[in-house]
Design an enzyme around this catalytic site. Sequence first.
Site, PDB file in Angstrom:
ATOM      1  N   ASN A   1     -55.665  34.658 -46.679  1.00 56.07           N
ATOM      2  CA  ASN A   1     -54.430  33.989 -46.261  1.00 56.07           C
ATOM      3  C   ASN A   1     -53.588  34.941 -45.444  1.00 56.07           C
ATOM      4  O   ASN A   1     -53.248  36.039 -45.915  1.00 56.07           O
ATOM      5  CB  ASN A   1     -53.624  33.555 -47.496  1.00 56.07           C
ATOM      6  N   GLU A   2     -53.250  34.561 -44.238  1.00 55.19           N
ATOM      7  CA  GLU A   2     -52.340  35.335 -43.381  1.00 55.19           C
ATOM      8  C   GLU A   2     -52.668  36.830 -43.394  1.00 55.19           C
ATOM      9  O   GLU A   2     -51.877  37.646 -43.870  1.00 55.19           O
ATOM     10  CB  GLU A   2     -50.885  35.099 -43.797  1.00 55.19           C
TER      11      GLU A   2
ATOM     12  N   GLU B   1     -41.271  32.074 -54.002  1.00 49.52           N
ATOM     13  CA  GLU B   1     -40.964  31.083 -52.966  1.00 49.52           C
ATOM     14  C   GLU B   1     -40.255  29.854 -53.510  1.00 49.52           C
ATOM     15  O   GLU B   1     -40.319  28.777 -52.928  1.00 49.52           O
ATOM     16  CB  GLU B   1     -42.255  30.686 -52.229  1.00 49.52           C
TER      17      GLU B   1
ATOM     18  N   MET C   1     -37.330  28.930 -53.404  1.00 53.09           N
ATOM     19  CA  MET C   1     -36.328  28.353 -52.515  1.00 53.09           C
ATOM     20  C   MET C   1     -36.966  27.805 -51.234  1.00 53.09           C
ATOM     21  O   MET C   1     -36.255  27.445 -50.296  1.00 53.09           O
ATOM     22  CB  MET C   1     -35.253  29.383 -52.192  1.00 53.09           C
TER      23      MET C   1
ATOM     24  N   GLU D   1     -49.832  25.579 -41.757  1.00 54.77           N
ATOM     25  CA  GLU D   1     -48.589  25.466 -42.531  1.00 54.77           C
ATOM     26  C   GLU D   1     -47.460  25.124 -41.560  1.00 54.77           C
ATOM     27  O   GLU D   1     -47.206  25.881 -40.617  1.00 54.77           O
ATOM     28  CB  GLU D   1     -48.253  26.773 -43.261  1.00 54.77           C
TER      29      GLU D   1
ATOM     30  N   TRP E   1     -37.459  32.922 -46.750  1.00 54.43           N
ATOM     31  CA  TRP E   1     -37.733  34.320 -46.424  1.00 54.43           C
ATOM     32  C   TRP E   1     -36.950  34.892 -45.245  1.00 54.43           C
ATOM     33  O   TRP E   1     -37.014  36.099 -45.013  1.00 54.43           O
ATOM     34  CB  TRP E   1     -39.221  34.534 -46.195  1.00 54.43           C
TER      35      TRP E   1
END
Lengths: 652, 652, 652
Positions: free
Chosen positions: C144-145, C365, C367, C317, C325
């Site tokens: 991932n990323e 995450e 928020m 995404e 972030w």
Amino acid sequence: MTRPTLGVCYYPEHWPESQWAEDARRMSALGLTYVRVGEFAWSHLEPEPGAVDATWLRHAIETLASAGLKVVLGTPTATPPKWLVDSMPDMVAIDEMGRPRRFGSRRHYCFSHAGYRRECIRIVEALARRLGDHPGIAAWQTDNEYGCHNTVLSYSASALEGFRDWLKERYGDIGALNDAWGTAFWSMTYRSFAEIDLPNLTVTEAHPAHRLDFWRYSSDQVATFDAAQVDILRRFSPGRLILHNYMGRFADFDHFKVAAEHDGATWDSYPIGFLSERREREPEHAAHFVRQGDPDFQAFHHDLYRAAGRGRLWVMEQQPGPVNWAPWNPAPLPGMVRLWSMEAFAHGAETVSYFRWRQAPFGQEQMHTGLLRPDSSHDAAVAEVSSLVADIASLGTFEEASQAPVAIVFDYPSDWAWRIQPQGADFNYSDLIFETYRALRRAGLTIDILSSRAEDWSGYHAVFVPGLFAWTRETLKALSRFEGVTIIGPRTGSRDRNFRIPDDLPPILPEHILNARVITTQSLPPEVAIDAGGRNGHFIRWFETLAHGDGVEPVFNTPEGPGLLRQDRIRYLAGWPDTKLFDRIVADVAADTGIAITALPDGLRRRELGSWRFWFNYAPTPVDIRRHGAKKPILLDGPVLKPAGIALEQRG
Amino acid sequence: MTRPTLGVCYYPEHWPESQWAEDARRMSALGLTYVRVGEFAWSHLEPEPGAVDATWLRHAIETLASAGLKVVLGTPTATPPKWLVDSMPDMVAIDEMGRPRRFGSRRHYCFSHAGYRRECIRIVEALARRLGDHPGIAAWQTDNEYGCHNTVLSYSASALEGFRDWLKERYGDIGALNDAWGTAFWSMTYRSFAEIDLPNLTVTEAHPAHRLDFWRYSSDQVATFDAAQVDILRRFSPGRLILHNYMGRFADFDHFKVAAEHDGATWDSYPIGFLSERREREPEHAAHFVRQGDPDFQAFHHDLYRAAGRGRLWVMEQQPGPVNWAPWNPAPLPGMVRLWSMEAFAHGAETVSYFRWRQAPFGQEQMHTGLLRPDSSHDAAVAEVSSLVADIASLGTFEEASQAPVAIVFDYPSDWAWRIQPQGADFNYSDLIFETYRALRRAGLTIDILSSRAEDWSGYHAVFVPGLFAWTRETLKALSRFEGVTIIGPRTGSRDRNFRIPDDLPPILPEHILNARVITTQSLPPEVAIDAGGRNGHFIRWFETLAHGDGVEPVFNTPEGPGLLRQDRIRYLAGWPDTKLFDRIVADVAADTGIAITALPDGLRRRELGSWRFWFNYAPTPVDIRRHGAKKPILLDGPVLKPAGIALEQRG
Amino acid sequence: MTRPTLGVCYYPEHWPESQWAEDARRMSALGLTYVRVGEFAWSHLEPEPGAVDATWLRHAIETLASAGLKVVLGTPTATPPKWLVDSMPDMVAIDEMGRPRRFGSRRHYCFSHAGYRRECIRIVEALARRLGDHPGIAAWQTDNEYGCHNTVLSYSASALEGFRDWLKERYGDIGALNDAWGTAFWSMTYRSFAEIDLPNLTVTEAHPAHRLDFWRYSSDQVATFDAAQVDILRRFSPGRLILHNYMGRFADFDHFKVAAEHDGATWDSYPIGFLSERREREPEHAAHFVRQGDPDFQAFHHDLYRAAGRGRLWVMEQQPGPVNWAPWNPAPLPGMVRLWSMEAFAHGAETVSYFRWRQAPFGQEQMHTGLLRPDSSHDAAVAEVSSLVADIASLGTFEEASQAPVAIVFDYPSDWAWRIQPQGADFNYSDLIFETYRALRRAGLTIDILSSRAEDWSGYHAVFVPGLFAWTRETLKALSRFEGVTIIGPRTGSRDRNFRIPDDLPPILPEHILNARVITTQSLPPEVAIDAGGRNGHFIRWFETLAHGDGVEPVFNTPEGPGLLRQDRIRYLAGWPDTKLFDRIVADVAADTGIAITALPDGLRRRELGSWRFWFNYAPTPVDIRRHGAKKPILLDGPVLKPAGIALEQRG
């Protein structure tokens, strides 16, 4: 009814014994009552390991007592000697980057280190046994400024071990911790407490529940560390006050918890030093008050620590002139030392003690002024202290602080929570509380601070609960029984105590209390503000979109939804108000509750103490207080108050 | 009487041997005299441990000498080879955060490491024995830019051991150290020298006396390190100049001490690179001179290093075009390379040497221009050098620098002291000295810099002693015998050499010299300035309240007390003047002492050398120097000087 | 011809199994097609070492498949469990300061660690064997990323060992490396590969060739790490797409290389989050688009990753509301989620997948908004997704992206090279590329990005090659055969691949292609700009003085020399144009090549896809697109587009 007293901080170990008696005589002649000594003297008390010798300190105490002075004796645990650190090098704290924080200044210890705790018990007991029953000792101060220089959080092996035990105690089994924290996120599931690390040096931010628990653990270590000293002092020095000197603008541990075991709370008030921290955010404000300090900063801390001290408040260290530790250190405007001192008394302080008697010509604080210059001549503050002594005498006894019409709830863990997860770069809990306090002060109100453990708010007309991250049982209880107006939000009740967003969405209140919920939260960069309508100001920094149901009506709206909701005596505030909007909200609450307010001009502040109303002019220009509601007869400097002027009137 | 020469820095190890002769020929044809070589060539001189082979270097020297050039040979100790570092990994410096500063660039060594010192002696002796008597060698340069990249202070185990020995040597017994430092403060008492750590990684700032002594120790290590090379070179290469190339805006060690063992001083002049350091503080100034450099910066360093070299000055590295190391690197305005060079001669330099002959197409400095481009074509500076050669020829012999009418005392430890304890965030000693220098230059004056070890100021009309933290014996002696005007303060004499405030308060001068003392000191944030009255400007950054007695009178007052006191020929300046106030003070001193001054316009500067007066135009616009006092006949470019123009006249 | 689809990211391990079916039903009902799962679930798949159990995941996949959804299964290697890290603590990356980057968030591994690579192969094989042939799985996402949180460069012992081997492989013997790098500079000659360190913690900057090779090595490790997973997935899960989700504004490894082994490229699009990174440099711009995102940022990345995916593009995404972030996290303007999604399709995306289905109430995450709130109610984006589903249905099949009229060459190593040696503090390769892209977009153009490995540019009218640090063989080949106009410079071809300035000076092209060379380079501080003449704007940041010969003519001049040179179909641009100058250059190129352009107003953008032309309004105010060339009939929202409006027309 009481008569305020003055004091001073004194370091006999810095001066020849031959000088002590003359110093004591001059202190007494100046009208001082208390003298704090000893809090950094460990290496003088125990120059070699095990060789405790307090003879010199006994002599100092006796010298002071002979002059009619009362001693506050500090335990020397903020500065363990080099030999002690060398004997257990792992006693020092480890910083967030993993580096040891070494000997060479002060506070070079980790609160979690068992060996150091034993050494502290040993030295405190040695002191208390030797001097605890001395009639010259009126009070003790434990350690000094817990947490100063960012020392609450330590990432040491001791802290890791202690944290694991603390978690085990809290959660019982690891599955409960995994559930509580939500470790399913990013595969952070733990199989045992032994797998848990400290939350530093992670690739990106650590889990917020992990961080919050580590902060709670660290705060608890301060309380436990302190309690060990209190036990000894109660045993060997009964009848003396036990106090600690807290700091301004500092919330790294739960002060209510530490102070709960003491006989009051004290703090160290450096108005100009602290103002410099606001230079970047409020440059014009900082320039305007550069020699006076922020007009609300001291008041706020007096009220906060009076709450922590359950009504008993001292200023243990009062700035007397330029200090050494701010980026720039200008001199106070003439009269400010007197003003700051009297303001403390207006907020219920029993004693104001100046830091320090004589400026030290050596060491890190050699540029910190005292009452005397290094050559023992009077520095600028002495004349103001003399004047203050006369003022106090002229006023006779002072009443005790009575209940204010309004209050603000303060909660240390909320400060930690929003530093862990600000979501907006300028969302800071202590700032939000302070902005609320300022708004009430601008309206001329006298304010109380309430702990988030207070479960009875009766007697207040209005209570503000901004930014309380998770409801405490006591606050919910108080809220449900309260007959005044409560203003909650923003961000209040937005997490459970495990740092989770509640399933039913914030602010987690039953419908009959508040039938509304937060459906979107936004942090607003400095270039974005949400118009609160007409002349109402704006929301800045933070805004929540609120859905609401029956029984709830918006007090006012914004283009993004309601700005303030009302349901009976509950209000929910959707965001962070700017100054103008805060004033409007305070005015509305005052109108609702029948509290009398007065919009005070820049720098003029007032405070009620019993039947008196004090007026203080922080502005650099004169002000006629009759134009702002003061009535004759006016005592002290009024009615036209020059800068640093103080006035006093009987309340109507 | 002398005739200035030019030189260049050359790296034969970067180019094929076949190219050397042609390079030498072109250097000579351009009119260059000196060629510096060898200072980074250790791995070429000793490719395998112990296998020193200087054959190639001898060949390079001979090639250069054959073309009529004189060689300055650098000792290669700034860049020990990888195999050497691997053989003793602890030879590298340790940074303040405790991290080793590793191989991979340059200056990867700790001055305190005994093993590395031995290796340096070995390689220097090997070189000096092999080449020291070669007639082509005219001078040596020890190492390269001591302290560059923040390398003076190293927190290594070697430094700790050395520091403890140094302290023992200085104080004899630990009690003396405790007394001198004032370790009673914060329980820092030591029982033995072995307990003393280096002053890094402390919880908050370390003790100032501890820090200052560590700085003195570190500065001494540079001097000792250098002296070992000087010893060898004197022995094996007699008759050659020994020099070192110092840097601009750098005071981390005592340059006077190192230079005292040499035959002069040289420095590396990068006017545009250095200007970029002022962008944040003086953005408009930096924009105005972005392609010229600050009009006083080079002059100041010429005068400082001429003092360090006891009259003998070189520019060892002169910027010839864009450099690689500033945040931005614009090209000099056409003509500036000629101007900078001639200005150095006007300040008494014997030689200006360009860095470098040919731009390196590889390595960290590949974007640093030279006289030649990587393809050996002429880069922009060559035409200016040619023009300069013609100028020099046209002027004939130059006189030596004569004594200036005014001087400023410079003291390296004062720079360290006020960095340790600035008290105001922008109080910087070197800035204070430079602001003083600038003010004198704006008045058209020629200035000398005096070491704080100079004990005779006779011949000067006025001497400035700003910010000298502790009186040196020599400065006091000079002051007491001096018949001119002395301007001391602010902050002069405010500590004893152990970093203590004197018992009698600053500035610690006997009453018959100055019957005054400092009773309050304030650092002023940028938003506060103290009015010096009418058209006099303001004090900024720093202000001292002065008490004074008989025989002293204020020259002018401020709302906070006297701005300048006068007692006979002594003046005490109470703060840091802004530009306008500095000009007023200089004008007053000039009037008092009969020095002729002229208010020069922006960017125009002048300097007297013997019977000549030079004029330099740093401004981006033309200026007619006849309007500012120049008289015909005018040599070189005048009387209307275009940007980068130079003029010369006989003094009246 | 294709019909775009939508998707969502889902974490079954965060929710009770009982909820999965209902979630799947609602996803399907909303019109979603793809669901990404599993990429952070290692600790749920293997709760104890070796005990892989994917039963729950199989159940989740089947539940989703039953609802008609297609699964994208992520390999969980971005979040190894704690027990795995504890079993080999040296598997974590080491940061540039030498500190381990520990467990507690994600990406806590070093790409060079052989042990961790083996573990990844093991877990991926275990998953692929168990689930690889499941018909519900349509695609895989590796890890991932890659590189998120600055994780490409690791200074670990594993990396050191791997780097030495890689160098040996590249250079064969150490002499070749010494020659290639130019280690003669500063005595950095190496005797063996074992002497070479990683280029961190050096005293000053490390050698640029050393740094660039370490970056190449590190980029290669990402590719090798990924390839191991691809091998397994091809073997055990044939027929599924293999993808990775890249990030915006990120170039730390060569994405073309990784994507070359996949079946397309995907990226994670957070328009508002990324905008905040521009606040400091472009404050007004950031304020203007604070709730919309930069109008060119998404487009650029669609085009870049479509190139990396050789025509196949997804958004894996997509931001659906406020994120957690960025420094501040405002909500998107209503309609922007729909606009961003449709814009992706206009750039050829096949699928846009929202992050995430339901907001997590726990973890780092919490928020970050999703399509659903934590209480499963619809969050703001759902209505926009519904609207988009209807839009797509109304439009029928979409054509594939056709070749654009203009292209820009993108080269990852150039980004590394100019970060290693910016020479001007604001010279950033990715910024230069993006400024070029913006200028073309402002002119209404549809743009392709080309890899620097592309060797055929036929079909384009013009190709821009700015800042390519070293020519690639393929780019030179493409250039030499290209019949359109090529605009190269600034800084293009200024190094060979060993980071050396070429002997013949940049831009190293044969005379018959470009008979010119760069003779001076300047970086320009913000206060300096070079006038490009009349109404042409200025050069900022960077300018090169060019010498040119026969066949070359200046298109326009500046006071410092030519601003743009022309030789047949080649143009050389001498610096970094400001907005105005960029527009002029684009207009000139358009005039030369017959490309039709339109100066678009602020925030209005367009893009052609096959026979369609899309219009998007990023501005906060409405715009009538007929004034900018749109012709009826107009589909979707036009012709007057409100903020966030989308229009569509057939190309003329």
